[in-house]
Scaffold this active site. Structure first.
Site, short mmCIF file in Angstrom:
data_model
loop_
_atom_site.label_atom_id
_atom_site.label_comp_id
_atom_site.label_asym_id
_atom_site.label_seq_id
_atom_site.Cartn_x
_atom_site.Cartn_y
_atom_site.Cartn_z
N HIS A 24 19.08 4.67 17.36
CA HIS A 24 19.79 5.04 16.13
C HIS A 24 20.41 3.83 15.41
O HIS A 24 21.56 3.83 15.00
CB HIS A 24 20.78 6.19 16.34
CG HIS A 24 21.96 5.96 17.27
ND1 HIS A 24 22.71 4.83 17.28
CD2 HIS A 24 22.51 6.77 18.20
CE1 HIS A 24 23.68 4.94 18.17
NE2 HIS A 24 23.57 6.10 18.76
N HIS A 78 28.10 16.06 27.41
CA HIS A 78 28.12 15.43 26.09
C HIS A 78 26.90 15.92 25.32
O HIS A 78 25.81 15.98 25.89
CB HIS A 78 28.08 13.91 26.30
CG HIS A 78 27.95 13.08 25.08
ND1 HIS A 78 28.52 13.40 23.88
CD2 HIS A 78 27.31 11.89 24.87
CE1 HIS A 78 28.25 12.46 22.99
NE2 HIS A 78 27.51 11.54 23.57
N GLU A 80 25.42 14.67 22.48
CA GLU A 80 24.59 13.82 21.62
C GLU A 80 23.12 14.01 22.01
O GLU A 80 22.79 14.29 23.16
CB GLU A 80 25.02 12.34 21.72
CG GLU A 80 24.40 11.53 20.59
CD GLU A 80 25.02 10.14 20.38
OE1 GLU A 80 25.92 9.76 21.16
OE2 GLU A 80 24.59 9.45 19.44
N ASP A 82 20.56 12.37 22.75
CA ASP A 82 19.87 11.71 23.86
C ASP A 82 20.17 12.37 25.21
O ASP A 82 19.54 12.04 26.22
CB ASP A 82 20.17 10.21 23.91
CG ASP A 82 21.64 9.88 23.82
OD1 ASP A 82 22.39 10.63 23.18
OD2 ASP A 82 22.06 8.85 24.39
N HIS A 145 32.75 9.40 23.92
CA HIS A 145 32.97 8.83 22.61
C HIS A 145 32.75 9.85 21.49
O HIS A 145 32.78 9.46 20.32
CB HIS A 145 32.07 7.60 22.41
CG HIS A 145 30.62 7.94 22.26
ND1 HIS A 145 29.91 7.61 21.13
CD2 HIS A 145 29.75 8.57 23.05
CE1 HIS A 145 28.66 8.01 21.26
NE2 HIS A 145 28.54 8.60 22.42
N ASP A 164 28.47 8.80 28.69
CA ASP A 164 28.17 7.47 28.13
C ASP A 164 29.10 6.37 28.66
O ASP A 164 28.72 5.19 28.70
CB ASP A 164 28.29 7.49 26.61
CG ASP A 164 27.08 8.12 25.94
OD1 ASP A 164 25.96 7.90 26.42
OD2 ASP A 164 27.26 8.84 24.95
N TYR A 196 27.35 -2.70 25.04
CA TYR A 196 27.50 -1.24 24.88
C TYR A 196 28.90 -0.91 24.37
O TYR A 196 29.09 -0.12 23.45
CB TYR A 196 27.26 -0.59 26.25
CG TYR A 196 27.02 0.89 26.21
CD1 TYR A 196 25.72 1.39 26.14
CD2 TYR A 196 28.07 1.79 26.25
CE1 TYR A 196 25.49 2.75 26.11
CE2 TYR A 196 27.85 3.15 26.22
CZ TYR A 196 26.55 3.62 26.16
OH TYR A 196 26.34 4.97 26.12
N HIS A 229 23.55 6.22 31.00
CA HIS A 229 22.59 5.17 30.65
C HIS A 229 22.72 4.01 31.65
O HIS A 229 23.83 3.64 32.04
CB HIS A 229 22.85 4.58 29.26
CG HIS A 229 22.71 5.56 28.14
ND1 HIS A 229 21.50 6.04 27.71
CD2 HIS A 229 23.63 6.14 27.34
CE1 HIS A 229 21.69 6.88 26.70
NE2 HIS A 229 22.97 6.96 26.46
FE1 FEO Z 1 26.65 9.49 23.06
FE2 FEO Z 1 24.11 8.40 25.09
O1 FEO Z 1 24.94 9.47 23.80
#
Ligand code: FEO
Length: 404
Positions: A24, A78, A80, A82, A145, A164, A196, A229
């Protein structure tokens, strides 16, 4: 890559994205992973899913351990994209499973999916779920986040599944911190953590300190941190917690980043004597040309250094577009505890340096003034001014750094 046991029946069942370079808009030269975790107990529990393109990987990994239809609980830490965009496939395999999610997470999930047929329970900090021999404790981490974010702590195994937070964009054969340090280096790992943090978590320093303090008040022993991640912290989870607290408290290198762009090399020509002045004052200096560097790398270099000098030519009486883009991006990240100055070449009326300072002030950065402008190409006399400017800026950085 197949499943990997993290600890006592908690398995990594995620996916490795070797090829992603634009996440993104955030450049990921080392790719990334989408980590999710299957907890084998009397009531099998999946924590998080993966980016939709990779749902077959996680289904294959889950199948290597159990039939996905056996999953009883799905925790969504979360929402998001991904991490949540395989939820449809997961729920297809196990439609009677119960989803555990925060209230804000549910509101978001309802916008992406028809959730009317799914069993969903909203949870808040302190809620627990017994799945047999293991107990899951949910900890909300709003704005860490996203507003919906939470973490899941497996009490008996002292494993914190942290979404994250504490992650890094690294695709690797290594799943754990010790493995990555062996095949790459600690420096590479730490730089990935900083990258990150700088690009995603920089605005949330105060929240990070407060949330880590909340977790400490809960008295949780954390022996493994399993983020969404990159690598899992099993050798030294305390290292990444300390890094986060340090960064949230304003830690930076006593150094300078020169971040610039140039039209006809005049602003670029200013960087050399400025850099020499900085070095002669005893500070290290990294020089970054914006059009040759991905934005997220420039942000990271800005964040690592206590001081930044922004070089911008004047184009049509305003900042050069790539510099304006960088500063706009930076403003969104709400940087703190950094000192900034600006320089650049102009041909007619000037204006870019003044605009850069206006941006610094909007961000609330400490400034080093006045900036330095040079008409057309720097003369020998101008080069001396650039050298002195660099030297004086380095003095200011050293003085300012003492505050931290
Ligand atoms: Fe906030 Fe890895 O997504």
């Amino acid at each position: 890559m197949g499943t990997v046991e993290v600890r006592n029946g908690i398995y990594w069942v995620g996916a490795i994205d070797w090829g992603v370079r634009d996440f993104h808009g955030y450049i990921t030269p080392s790719g990334t992973t989408y980590n999710n975790y299957l907890i084998m107990d009397k009531e099998i529990t999946l924590v998080d899913t993966v980016k939709h393109d990779f749902y077959e990987s996680t289904i294959r990994n889950i199948r290597a351990i159990t039939d996905p239809a056996e999953i009883k609980h799905v925790v969504i830490n979360h929402i998001e994209n991904d991490h949540v965009t395989s939820i449809g496939e997961i729920m297809h395999f196990t439609p009677k499973a119960t989803i555990y999610i925060t209230e804000k997470g549910k509101k978001g999930l309802d916008r992406f999916y028809d959730t009317s047929k799914w069993n969903i329970k909203t949870v808040k900090t302190g809620d627990t779920l017994s799945i047999g021999s293991k107990t899951l404790l949910f900890i909300e981490t709003p704005m860490l986040h996203w507003p919906d974010s939470m973490m899941t702590y497996v009490k008996e195994d002292k494993v914190l599944i942290s979404q994250d937070a504490f992650g890094q964009h690294i695709a690797s054969s290594a799943r754990f911190d010790d493995e990555l340090i062996d095949c790459e280096s600690l420096t590479f790992l730490e730089d990935s953590v900083i990258d990150y943090y700088a690009n995603i978590l920089m605005p949330f320093g105060q929240l990070i300190k407060a949330k880590v303090s909340d977790i400490q008040k809960l008295g949780l022993e954390i022996e493994v941190i399993a983020p969404d991640h990159g690598i899992i912290w099993r050798r030294d989870p305390g290292r990444v917690i300390k890094m986060y607290l340090d960064m949230a408290s304003g830690k930076a290198n006593e150094s300078v980043a020169i971040i610039y762009d140039t039209m006809w090399h005049s602003t670029e020509a200013m960087t050399i004597p400025i850099m020499e002045g900085i070095k002669d004052e005893g500070l290290t200096c990294r020089v970054i040309k914006l059009r040759a560097t991905p934005m997220s790398m420039a942000i990271k270099e800005f964040w690592k250094a206590r001081g930044a000098l922004i070089g911008t030519p004047t184009l049509n009486n305003i900042m050069y577009p790539s510099v304006a883009e960088f500063l706009t991006h930076l403003r969104g990240l709400r940087p703190k505890n950094r000192v900034a100055g600006a320089f650049g070449s102009y041909g007619w009326g000037g204006g870019a340096v003044k605009e850069a300072y206006e941006e610094f002030k909007r961000m609330g950065l400490e400034t080093f003034e006045p900036g330095l402008q040079v008409l057309y190409r720097p003369s020998r006399d101008d080069e001396t001014k650039c050298y002195d400017f660099g030297r004086d800026f380095a003095k200011k950085v050293k003085e300012y750094h003492k505050k931290f």
